[in-house]
Design a protein around this motif. Structure first.
Motif, mmCIF file in Angstrom:
data_model
loop_
_atom_site.group_PDB
_atom_site.id
_atom_site.type_symbol
_atom_site.label_atom_id
_atom_site.label_comp_id
_atom_site.label_asym_id
_atom_site.label_seq_id
_atom_site.Cartn_x
_atom_site.Cartn_y
_atom_site.Cartn_z
ATOM 1 N N ILE A 187 3.270 7.399 -2.087
ATOM 2 C CA ILE A 187 2.109 6.745 -1.473
ATOM 3 C C ILE A 187 1.778 7.476 -0.179
ATOM 4 C CG2 ILE A 187 1.232 4.611 -0.436
ATOM 5 C CD1 ILE A 187 3.140 3.093 -2.290
ATOM 6 N N ASN A 188 0.565 7.973 -0.115
ATOM 7 C CA ASN A 188 0.111 8.653 1.101
ATOM 8 C C ASN A 188 -0.300 7.572 2.106
ATOM 9 O OD1 ASN A 188 -1.362 10.047 3.063
ATOM 10 N ND2 ASN A 188 -1.834 11.692 1.590
ATOM 11 N N ALA A 189 0.521 7.380 3.137
ATOM 12 C CA ALA A 189 0.331 6.260 4.073
ATOM 13 C C ALA A 189 -1.023 6.326 4.784
ATOM 14 C CB ALA A 189 1.462 6.246 5.095
ATOM 15 N N ALA A 190 -1.420 7.531 5.193
ATOM 16 C CA ALA A 190 -2.693 7.677 5.929
ATOM 17 C C ALA A 190 -3.871 7.261 5.060
ATOM 18 C CB ALA A 190 -2.858 9.126 6.374
ATOM 19 N N THR A 191 -3.845 7.686 3.796
ATOM 20 C CA THR A 191 -4.925 7.323 2.874
ATOM 21 C C THR A 191 -4.938 5.812 2.650
ATOM 22 O OG1 THR A 191 -4.524 9.427 1.776
ATOM 23 C CG2 THR A 191 -5.952 7.866 0.630
ATOM 24 N N LEU A 192 -3.775 5.223 2.557
ATOM 25 C CA LEU A 192 -3.652 3.780 2.317
ATOM 26 C C LEU A 192 -4.231 2.988 3.494
ATOM 27 C CD1 LEU A 192 -2.561 1.460 0.571
ATOM 28 C CD2 LEU A 192 -0.357 1.760 1.668
ATOM 29 N N ASP A 193 -3.884 3.357 4.723
ATOM 30 C CA ASP A 193 -4.392 2.662 5.913
ATOM 31 C C ASP A 193 -5.913 2.743 5.980
ATOM 32 O OD1 ASP A 193 -1.911 1.936 6.678
ATOM 33 O OD2 ASP A 193 -1.600 3.614 8.076
ATOM 34 N N ALA A 194 -6.441 3.916 5.721
ATOM 35 C CA ALA A 194 -7.903 4.089 5.782
ATOM 36 C C ALA A 194 -8.590 3.213 4.745
ATOM 37 C CB ALA A 194 -8.255 5.556 5.542
ATOM 38 N N ALA A 195 -8.008 3.142 3.553
ATOM 39 C CA ALA A 195 -8.601 2.344 2.485
ATOM 40 C C ALA A 195 -8.540 0.858 2.832
ATOM 41 C CB ALA A 195 -7.870 2.607 1.175
ATOM 42 N N LEU A 196 -7.445 0.422 3.425
ATOM 43 C CA LEU A 196 -7.307 -0.988 3.799
ATOM 44 C C LEU A 196 -8.337 -1.382 4.861
ATOM 45 C CD1 LEU A 196 -3.407 -1.339 3.884
ATOM 46 C CD2 LEU A 196 -4.958 -2.554 2.363
ATOM 47 N N GLN A 197 -8.577 -0.501 5.825
ATOM 48 C CA GLN A 197 -9.539 -0.818 6.880
ATOM 49 C C GLN A 197 -10.964 -0.865 6.342
ATOM 50 O OE1 GLN A 197 -8.932 2.028 9.977
ATOM 51 N NE2 GLN A 197 -6.844 1.297 10.437
ATOM 52 N N GLU A 198 -11.284 0.058 5.422
ATOM 53 C CA GLU A 198 -12.641 0.106 4.886
ATOM 54 C C GLU A 198 -12.940 -1.103 4.009
ATOM 55 O OE1 GLU A 198 -13.286 3.753 2.838
ATOM 56 O OE2 GLU A 198 -12.848 4.999 4.596
ATOM 57 N N GLN A 199 -11.987 -1.542 3.251
ATOM 58 C CA GLN A 199 -12.238 -2.615 2.283
ATOM 59 C C GLN A 199 -11.367 -3.829 2.588
ATOM 60 O OE1 GLN A 199 -11.967 -1.140 -1.701
ATOM 61 N NE2 GLN A 199 -13.030 0.770 -1.191
ATOM 62 N N ASP A 200 -11.428 -4.238 3.861
ATOM 63 C CA ASP A 200 -10.546 -5.325 4.290
ATOM 64 C C ASP A 200 -10.874 -6.634 3.594
ATOM 65 O OD1 ASP A 200 -8.509 -6.373 5.775
ATOM 66 O OD2 ASP A 200 -9.839 -7.022 7.402
ATOM 67 N N ASN A 201 -12.180 -6.872 3.290
ATOM 68 C CA ASN A 201 -12.580 -8.142 2.707
ATOM 69 C C ASN A 201 -12.636 -8.120 1.184
ATOM 70 O OD1 ASN A 201 -12.909 -9.243 5.265
ATOM 71 N ND2 ASN A 201 -14.973 -8.351 5.449
ATOM 72 N N SER A 202 -12.465 -6.970 0.618
ATOM 73 C CA SER A 202 -12.580 -6.907 -0.853
ATOM 74 C C SER A 202 -11.334 -7.460 -1.524
ATOM 75 C CB SER A 202 -12.803 -5.462 -1.303
ATOM 76 O OG SER A 202 -11.618 -4.736 -1.093
ATOM 77 N N GLN A 203 -11.462 -7.741 -2.820
ATOM 78 C CA GLN A 203 -10.339 -8.333 -3.559
ATOM 79 C C GLN A 203 -9.296 -7.280 -3.913
ATOM 80 O OE1 GLN A 203 -9.772 -11.605 -4.443
ATOM 81 N NE2 GLN A 203 -11.425 -11.936 -2.967
ATOM 82 N N GLU A 204 -9.755 -6.067 -4.147
ATOM 83 C CA GLU A 204 -8.797 -5.046 -4.588
ATOM 84 C C GLU A 204 -8.988 -3.783 -3.758
ATOM 85 O OE1 GLU A 204 -9.764 -4.469 -8.626
ATOM 86 O OE2 GLU A 204 -8.415 -6.051 -9.331
#
Length: 1347
Positions: free
Chosen positions: A1287-1304
Motif C-alpha cells: 500500500i502506497n501510503a502517500a497515495t492512500l492519504d491523498a485519496a482519503l482527503q479528496e473523497q472524505d465524504n464518499s462511501q468508497e
C-alpha cells in the motif's frame, strides 16, 4: 638339573599336589630358573615341567603367586632371546596365556610394566612373547582396583595408562610390526585406537622400505577395530611423500646432499604395487573399508597422487566399485581442468593461490609407474582412457556433424579430458604388450560402430598408434582388415581419417594393401553414395602414395607419408614396375566414376592434382582422362556461342533438377594439372631440349591449350542471353526453372574464374591479355550482381556467394602484384588491373573467403588446400600484403566506397587480417611467431629479435590506426573499421605475456582510449569494453573498474527516484546515454565472472575446513589472523556490492538489462548465503570469532543494497521509464520502449521471486550465524517489504482527503481488487490458489477501502 626336572614332571603327573608344592618350596628361585632354562634349551618336556610348576604354585597363596610371577618374568625374556626353538617358545607362550587369568592384579601389573619397559629399551626384537601381552592386558582390565602411585586405579584405567605410556614411548623399528600385530588382540577404545594408529603411521618413515608391506597388512587387519579413514589416509600420505622425494631427486639430480640416502625408484614402485594388492584384498573382504576409501577420495580431490590413482584403478576391478571409481576420476579430471582454466584466466586467483594441482599429471605418472609390474592397475588404465574419450569426446551437432568443429589444440576442459584419455591409451599401448590387442580392437570397434557421432579423437589415437609402433600393429593386421570390410558403410570423414592413418602400413604389408583394394572395388559399385565416395578417397590415397619410377621429385609436394620406423625400399625396379601397373589399374577403375553423381566426380577432380604432383609419371593417363571428359562439354565449332554445353551438366528427376557435372571444377582441375606439368617440365629442362617423352605430351597439351584459348575468346564474346541467363530470368529456389538457372549461373561464374586464373598466368604481364582478363571479370561480375539481386528478392533470401575456384596460391600472388609489385616492366600491364576498383575489391573478397574457409574447416578448395605447410606460407604472404596495403594507403582515399554502401578496400584488408590472426591462433597456434616474423621481414629496415617486441610493434600500428579513426570526429568515424581494429588488437594482445611491460602498456592505452572516447556507437563501445575487461582480468581484479563504470552508468541514465539528482561524474567517456545499456550488460557479465571466482574460493575453503581439526595449528592460526583467501573474498564482495548498489539505483531501460541485473543480484545473495554458511561451519568446528571485515560486509548488504533491491523491484514492476535528473531527450528515448512487451517479459521470468527468495535465505542464515557467533548481525538488516501486497501510503492519504465524504475510496495499486473487510482467510486462499503470483511478487493488489 635333569633330576629336578624329572622330579617335578613325575610329581605333577601324580595325584599328590601337596608333595609337589613341598618339593617346589624346597627349591630356591635360582634353582628353579636354572631348571626351566636348561629344559627349554634342550626342548625336552619343558611345557610339562612348567605346567607342573604352575600346578604346584596355587595363585591364592603368596608363595604360589610369587613363584608364578617368577616363571612369567623368566620365560618372557627367555622366549624373546631367540635361543629357543620356535616350537618350544610357542608352547611356553601358549601355556602362559592359558594361566594368565589366574594371576593376581599386582602380578599382572608387574608383568605389563615389564613388557612396556622391554619395548621402550628395544628388547622385543622377535616379538614372540608379545602374543602374551593382550591376554595380560585383558586380565588386567578385569581387575577391580590396583595401586598406582599413592592411590588406586581400576583395572580398565590402569590398562589405559599402560597403553598411553606404550604409545608415547620410543619404539624400536624392529618391533613395530609385532606391536601392531599384538594390538589386534587388545580391546581398545576409539581414542586409544586413534592414538595407536597415529603412532604406527609416524613409524613408517623410520622403517626399511621392505617392511612397509607387512606393516600395512597388519594395519589393514587392525582397521577392523576402526580408524579406517585414518589408516588409509596415512598409507597414501606416506607414498605421496616418497613420490615427491623421488621427483625432487630426479629434478635436482646430483645437486642434492649426498648424505641423504635415496630409495631406488624400482624398489619403491614394487613396494607400492604390493601395498596396493594388500589394500585391494582387504577392501574385497571389508566393504566398509572400501566405502570409507571412496568417501575419503571424494572429499579430497586435491590430495590425489599417482599412488592413490593407481589404488583407485585397482579397486575398480571389484565390480561393485567400478562405476563409482570412474565417476570419481572423471569428476576429479574435469574439476582439475576447470580449476586450471579459471586460475589461468584470472590474475586475482593466480596471486592468491600460486601453483595448480594437476590430476592429469598424476594419471600420466601412474601410467609411467605401471611399467614396474603393476598388472592390477593396467586394465583400469585402459578402461579409464576409453571412459574419458567416450565421455568427453566431440558431441554430434545438427545433421550428425561435430558440434565443436575440428580443433588442433584442446582448449575446453572437456577437450583436455578427452585428450588425456588418448594419452593414457597411447602410453599404455607403447609400454604394455599384453594390452595392445585390446586397445586396438576397442579403437577400431568404436570407429565402426559410432557412425552417428564424430570419431576424430579415435582417428587421432589410431594414427598415433600407427606412427609409434607400425611393426607391432602389423601383428594385428587381421583386425585392421576386418575394419576395411565396413568401409563402404562408414561416414566419409571416418573413411578419410582411417585410410590416412593406415597409409604407412600399406607400404610394408602386401596383404593389407590387397585387402583394401578388394574392399574399394566393391565399394565402387555400392548403392550408397557415401560408399562410392569412400572408394574414390581410398583409390586416390593409394595413387598418391605408390610412386612410379621416374616420377619427378618435387620439393613442393614432399610430405612425410610414412613413419621414420619404416624403412622399405619402394623405389626398387621391381616395386616401381609393380606400382606402375597397380596405379594404371586404379586409374581405369576411377574412370568409371566420371559417369556417376556430381559429388563423386567432384572428389575425383579435387584429388587428381595431388596425385599428379606425387606421381608425375601418371600425367599422360590423367591428362588424357581429363581431356576426353572436357571434350564432352566443349563446343568444337569455333563460331558457336557459348563454347561450353551446359545442358548435359544437369539432370532431372521428377520435378527436381540436379547438378550432374561440376564443369567449373573439371575445368579448374584440368588447368591446374596443365600449369603444374608445364612448370615442372620447364624447371627440369630449362634449355628446352626436345625429348621423346615430351613429344608424347605435346599432343594433349596442345589440344588443351587450344581449347582454353578458344573458350577464353568466345566466353568474352558471350552475353548472358547466350546462357539463357539475363535480368529477366527466374532465380528463385522454389521452382525447377529457378534451380536450373542458379546451377547454370554458378557453373558459368566458375568457368569465368578458372579462365581468369589461367589467363593471368599465361599473360606474362601483357597489357592486352590483362584487358581480356578484365573483360572476363566484367562478365563474371555482371552475373554475380544479378544472382545477388534476384536471390535477395525471393521469399528465402538465403543466397550464399559460391565458393571461389581461384586457388590459394594464385590469389596470394595476385594481391601481392596488385599492391606490392613496383617493377617498371610490369607497371603498364598491372595498371590495367589496378584501375578497376571492382576487380581489386573482388580479389580482396576472395582472400577473405578463402581464409574464412580455412578457419572453419582447416583446409581450402583447390591445389595445395590440404597441404598445411604451403597454406601457412600463403597466409604469411597475404598477411604481409594486407598489412602493407592497410598501413600505406589511407582510407580517406576510398570515401567513394562508403557512398556505395560497400566495404572499403581498407576494411576488407582489416577483415582479412583479423581472420588470418584468428585462424592462426586456432589452426597453427605454434606458428603465430612465424606469421608475425614473416610480416616483419616484409617491413623495410625492421629488425626485432624479441617475439613480444615484434607482436607489440604491430599492436602499436593498429593502435595508431584506431587513434586516427577516433581523432577524426564522429562524422568521419567508420564504426565497422574501428570494430575490426579493436578485434585485431584483442587477438594480438593474447600473444602478450601478462607479466611483460608491453602488456601493461596495452592496458594503459586501452584505459586511456575508454576514458577519452565519447562516440555514441554501441557496437564499438562493446568491443572496446570487452577488450578492456579481457586485459584487466589478466592484470588484476576488475572490481574497482566495475565500480567506476557503474557510477558512470548511474550518472548517465539517472536515478529510479525522479526526485533524486545524481551527481554528474564521468570516469569513462565511452559510457554515454546511447552506450550505457550495452555497457551495463557487459559489466553484469563481468560481475558474473567475479562471482564465479568468489564462489570457487568459498567452496575451496569449505572443503579445507572439513579436514582442519578444531585444535590444529591451522585452526588456531586462522582464529588469530584472518585467512588471506577469506580476506580477498570479503574485499571482492564488498566492492561488488557497492557497484551493484549504484546499478540498482539506476533507471535502466525495461527489458533484458533489468532482468539480467535482477538475476545477478539473486546470484550475489546466493553467494553471500554460501559465505554465511561457511562462517557457520567455522564457528561450529573452530569456535573462532567473526572477522571485522565480514561484519562490515553484512552491514553493507543490509543497510545499503537490500533496501535498494526492493525499490528496484518496485521500479521494474511499474515499468517507470523516466528517471530523476534526466533531460527531455532521455525521457523521449525511454518512452519509445514498448512497455507492454517489457512487462510481459518480466512476468514470464522468475527473476524477482528468485531475488526475494535469495534475500530471505540470506537473512535466515544470518540469524543462525548470529546465534552461533554470539554477534548480532541482524541489527544491520531492515524489515523486508511484504511480498503479498503493498500500500502506497502517500497515495492512500491523498485519496482519503479528496473523497472524505464518499462511501468508497479506491486506491489503485495494481492488478486486482481486494476488500480490506474481506476475511483474512480469503486473502490466504488467494495466496494459495494463486501461489504463482505470490511467489513471483509481480502483482500489486488494488484495495477498496470502505468507511
Amino acid at each position: 638339573m635333569m633330576a629336578e626336572m624329572e622330579k617335578i614332571v613325575s610329581l605333577s603327573d601324580g595325584d599328590s599336589t601337596a608333595e609337589l608344592q613341598k618339593y617346589l618350596s624346597s627349591l630356591t628361585n635360582d634353582q628353579l630358573i636354572t631348571v626351566i632354562t636348561s629344559s627349554a634349551l634342550k626342548g625336552k618336556k619343558v611345557s610339562t615341567m612348567i605346567k607342573g610348576i604352575l600346578k604346584g604354585s596355587p595363585p591364592n597363596s603368596t608363595e604360589g603367586s610369587n613363584r608364578r610371577l617368577l616363571v612369567y618374568k623368566h620365560c618372557i625374556p627367555l622366549c624373546e632371546s631367540g635361543d629357543l626353538q620356535t616350537e618350544v617358545a610357542s608352547d611356553i607362550i601358549g601355556l602362559l596365556m592359558l594361566e594368565s587369568h589366574a594371576l593376581p592384579g599386582p602380578s599382572l601389573a608387574q608383568l605389563a610394566s615389564l613388557f612396556v619397559d622391554a619395548i621402550k629399551v628395544g628388547k622385543m626384537g622377535s616379538g614372540k612373547s608379545l602374543e602374551l601381552l593382550p591376554t595380560i592386558l585383558t586380565a588386567l582390565a578385569a581387575c577391580e582396583a590396583l595401586s598406582y602411585g599413592k592411590g588406586e586405579l581400576s583395572g580398565e584405567e590402569y590398562k589405559k595408562q599402560l597403553i598411553n605410556s606404550l604409545c608415547s614411548s620410543r619404539w624400536d623399528p624392529q618391533c613395530v610390526i609385532h606391536l601392531t600385530t599384538m594390538f589386534r588382540d587388545v580391546p581398545l577404545s576409539s581414542e586409544e585406537m586413534q592414538f595407536l594408529v597415529e603412532k604406527v603411521l609416524r613409524m613408517f618413515t623410520k622403517l626399511d622400505l621392505q617392511e612397509i608391506p607387512p606393516l600395512v597388512y597388519q594395519l589393514l587387519l587392525l582397521s577392523a577395530k576402526g580408524c579406517k579413514k585414518q589408516i588409509l589416509d596415512g598409507i597414501i600420505g606416506y607414498f605421496k611423500e616418497q613420490d615427491i622425494h623421488q621427483k625432487e631427486e630426479q629434478k635436482h639430480g646430483e645437486s642434492l646432499d649426498l648424505e641423504v640416502q635415496s630409495i631406488p625408484q624400482d624398489q619403491l614402485r614394487h613396494v607400492e604395487g604390493t601395498v596396493i594388492l594388500h589394500i585391494v584384498f582387504a577392501i574385497r573382504l571389508d566393504h566398509e573399508l572400501g566405502r570409507e576409501f571412496l568417501k575419503s577420495i571424494k572429499l579430497s580431490y586435491g590430495d590425489l597422487c599417482p599412488f592413490s590413482v593407481a589404488l583407485l584403478l585397482s579397486v575398480a576391478r571389484i565390480q561393485r566399485y567400478e562405476e563409482q571409481v570412474f565417476d570419481i576420476l572423471k569428476g576429479a579430471v574435469i574439476k582439475s581442468f576447470k580449476d586450471e582454466q579459471l586460475q589461468q584466466g584470472s590474475k586475482f586467483l593466480q596471486d592468491l593461490l600460486p601453483g595448480h594441482f594437476s590430476v592429469a599429471q598424476m594419471i600420466l605418472d601412474t601410467v609411467k609407474n605401471s611399467v614396474f609390474g603393476w598388472d592390477h592397475v593396467i586394465q583400469g588404465l585402459v578402461q579409464l582412457g576409453f571412459f574419458l574419450m567416450d565421455t568427453f569426446g566431440p558431441k554430434p551437432g545438427p545433421f550428425g556433424k561435430s558440434a565443436e568443429g575440428p580443433v588442433n589444440v584442446a582448449r575446453t576442459p572437456a577437450q583436455q579430458a578427452c585428450k588425456l584419455g588418448g594419452q593414457v591409451l597411447l602410453q599404455g599401448f607403447k609400454m604394455h604388450e599384453h594390452i595392445r590387442g585390446e586397445i586396438l580392437e576397442q579403437v577400431l570397434n568404436r570407429l565402426v560402430t559410432k557412425t552417428a557421432s564424430p570419431v576424430s579423437h579415435y582417428l587421432d589415437l589410431f594414427s598415433d598408434i600407427v606412427v609409434s609402433a607400425p611393426m607391432i600393429l602389423l601383428e594385428s593386421s587381421s583386425k585392421v582388415t576386418e575394419t576395411f570390410d565396413h568401409l563402404s558403410y562408414l561416414p566419409l570423414a571416418t573413411v578419410q581419417g582411417l585410410l590416412k592413418a593406415v597409409q604407412p602400413l600399406l607400404k610394408v604389408s602386401m596383404s593389407l594393401k590387397d585387402a583394401l583394394i578388394l574392399v574399394l572395388r566393391k565399394a565402387m559399385f555400392s548403392s550408397q553414395l557415401d560408399g562410392r565416395k569412400s572408394a574414390v578417397t581410398g583409390f586416390l590415397l593409394l595413387l598418391k602414395n605408390f610412386k612410379v619410377l621416374g616420377s619427378l621429385a618435387s620439393s613442393q609436394c614432399s610430405q612425410a607419408v610414412s613413419s621414420s620406423q619404416i624403412q622399405v625400399d619402394v623405389h626398387s625396379r621391381y616395386n616401381s614396375a609393380a606400382n606402375e601397373a597397380f596405379c594404371l589399374e586404379i586409374l581405369s577403375s576411377l574412370r568409371r566414376c566420371l559417369g556417376q553423381q556430381a559429388d563423386v566426380r567432384l572428389m575425383l577432380y579435387e584429388g587428381f592434382y595431388d596425385v599428379l604432383r606425387r606421381n608425375s609419371q601418371l600425367a599422360s593417363s590423367i591428362m588424357q582422362t581429363l581431356l576426353s571428359q572436357l571434350r564432352r562439354y566443349y563446343e568444337p565449332e569455333q563460331d558457336l556461342l557459348p563454347p561450353v554445353k551446359l545442358e548435359p551438366c544437369i539432370t532431372a528427376h521428377g520435378d527436381q533438377v540436379y547438378l550432374q557435372e561440376p564443369l567449373a571444377h573439371l575445368l579448374s582441375c584440368t588447368v591446374q594439372c596443365l600449369l603444374w606439368l608445364q612448370n615442372m617440365r620447364q624447371a627440369a629442362n630449362p634449355n628446352g631440349d626436345d625429348s621423346d617423352e615430351e613429344e608424347e605430351e605435346e599432343g594433349y597439351q596442345a589440344d588443351l591449350q587450344a581449347i582454353l584459348e578458344s573458350t577464353t575468346r568466345r566466353m568474352i564474346k558471350c552475353e548472358l542471353e547466350d546462357f539463357e541467363l539475363d535480368k529477366s530470368a527466374e532465380f528463385s529456389m522454389g521452382s525447377s526453372v529457378g534451380v536450373k538457372n542458379n546451377i547454370y549461373a554458378v557453373l558459368v561464374m566458375g568457368v569465368y574464374e578458372v579462365l581468369m586464373e589461367y589467363n593471368f598466368i599465361k599473360a606474362s604481364y601483357n597489357k592486352s591479355r590483362f584487358e581480356e582478363l578484365l573483360e572476363l571479370f566484367s562478365h563474371y561480375n555482371k552475373m554475380s550482381e544479378i544472382l545477388k539481386d534476384k536471390s535477395g528478392k525471393g521469399r528465402v533470401p538465403s543466397h550464399k556467394t559460391p565458393r571461389s575456384l581461384l586457388s590459394m596460391g594464385f590469389i596470394s600472388n595476385l594481391i601481392t602484384v596488385l599492391f606490392r609489385d613496383n617493377s617498371q616492366s610490369r607497371e603498364e600491364a598491372l595498371s590495367v588491373l589496378r584501375s578497376s576498383g571492382d576487380f581489386v575489391r573482388y580479389a580482396l573478397s576472395v582472400v577473405v573467403q578463402k581464409i574464412q574457409q580455412l578457419e572453419e574447416t582447416g583446409h581450402t578448395d583447390g591445389p595445395d588446400g590440404q597441404n598445411a605447410d604451403r597454406t601457412f606460407r600463403f597466409l604469411c604472404d597475404m598477411t604481409s600484403v594486407l598489412m602493407w596495403r592497410y598501413t600505406n594507403i589511407p582510407s580517406v582515399v576510398e570515401e567513394a566506397g562508403k557512398r556505395e554502401k560497400r566495404s572499403s578496400l581498407s576494411q576488407l584488408c582489416l577483415e582479412g587480417l583479423l581472420r588470418i590472426f584468428t585462424t592462426c591462433q586456432q589452426r597453427f597456434p605454434d606458428k603465430m611467431v612465424h606469421l608475425l616474423s614473416a610480416m616483419d621481414d616484409a617491413e623495410e629496415g625492421a629488425e626485432r629479435d624479441d617475439v613480444t617486441e615484434t607482436n607489440y610493434f604491430y599492436i602499436r600500428q593498429f593502435q595508431r590506426a584506431l587513434f586516427t579513426q577516433l581523432s577524426g570526429g564522429e562524422d568521419e568515424f567508420n564504426s565497422r573499421e574501428a570494430q575490426l581494429l579493436v578485434s585485431i588488437l584483442s587477438v594480438l594482445s593474447r600473444q602478450l605475456k601478462p607479466s611483460s611491460n608491453q602488456f601493461v602498456q596495452m592496458i594503459t592505452w586501452t584505459v586511456k582510449i575508454c576514458k577519452e572516447t565519447s562516440f555514441e556507437d554501441s557496437a564499438f563501445s562493446k568491443g572496446l569494453l570487452s577488450l578492456l575487461f579481457n586485459l584487466h582480468v589478466l592484470y588484476k581484479s576488475p572490481v574497482s573498474l566495475l565500480l567506476e563504470l557503474c557510477q558512470d552508468i548511474h550518472s548517465q541514465l539517472g536515478d529510479i527516484d525522479q526526485d533524486v539528482e545524481v551527481e554528474k561524474q564521468s570516469h569513462f567517456a565511452i559510457v554515454n546515454m546511447k552506450t550505457a545499456t550495452t555497457a551495463a550488460l557487459l559489466i553484469l557479465s563481468q560481475v558474473d565472472r567475479v562471482l564465479d571466482e568468489v564462489d570457487w574460493l568459498i567452496a575451496r575453503k569449505k572443503s579445507q575446513t572439513i579436514f582442519d581439526k578444531p585444535g590444529s595449528d591451522e585452526a588456531t592460526q586462522a582464529a588469530n589472523h584472518q585467512d588471506p583467501v577469506e580476506k580477498a573474498v570479503t574485499l571482492q564482495l564488498g566492492t561488488l556490492l557497492t557497484a551493484l548498489n549504484e546499478l540498482v539505483q539506476t533507471a535502466l531501460l525495461p527489458g533484458t538489462c533489468t532482468i539480467t541485473l535482477l538475476r545477478v543480484l539473486s546470484r550475489t545473495y546466493t553467494i553471500l548465503t554460501t559465505l554465511v554458511k561457511y562462517y557457520i561451519q567455522v564457528c561450529v568446528s573452530q569456535h573462532s570469532t567473526l572477522p571485522a571485515r565480514f561484519e562490515k560486509l553484512v552491514k553493507l548488504s543490509g543497510s545499503h543494497l537490500t533496501p535498494q533491491c526492493y525499490s528496484f523491484i518496485t521500479y521494474a514492476q511499474c515499468g517507470e521509464s523516466s528517471g530523476g535528473g534526466a533531460d527531455e531527450k532521455k525521457k523521449k528515448r525511454r518512452n519509445e520502449v514498448n512497455a507492454a512487451a517489457s512487462a510481459k517479459l518480466l512476468r514470464e521470468t522468475t527473476a524477482i521471486p528468485n531475488l526475494i527468495f535469495g534475500i530471505e535465505q540470506y537473512e535466515k542464515y544470518l540469524i543462525t550465524l548470529s546465534k552461533k557467533s554470539k554477534v548480532n548481525l541482524m541489527q544491520y538488516m531492515k524489515l523486508s517489504t511484504s511480498r503479498d501486497f503493498r500500500i502506497n501510503a502517500a497515495t492512500l492519504d491523498a485519496a482519503l482527503q479528496e473523497q472524505d465524504n464518499s462511501q468508497e475510496v479506491s486506491v489503485c495499486l495494481s492488478g486486482a481488487t481486494v476488500s480490506l473487510l474481506l476475511p483474512f482467510c480469503l486473502i490466504t486462499s488467494v495466496d494459495k490458489a494463486g501461489s504463482k503470483s505470490r511467489l513471483r511478487c509481480s502483482s500489486w493488489w488494488c484495495v477498496w477501502l470502505k468507511h
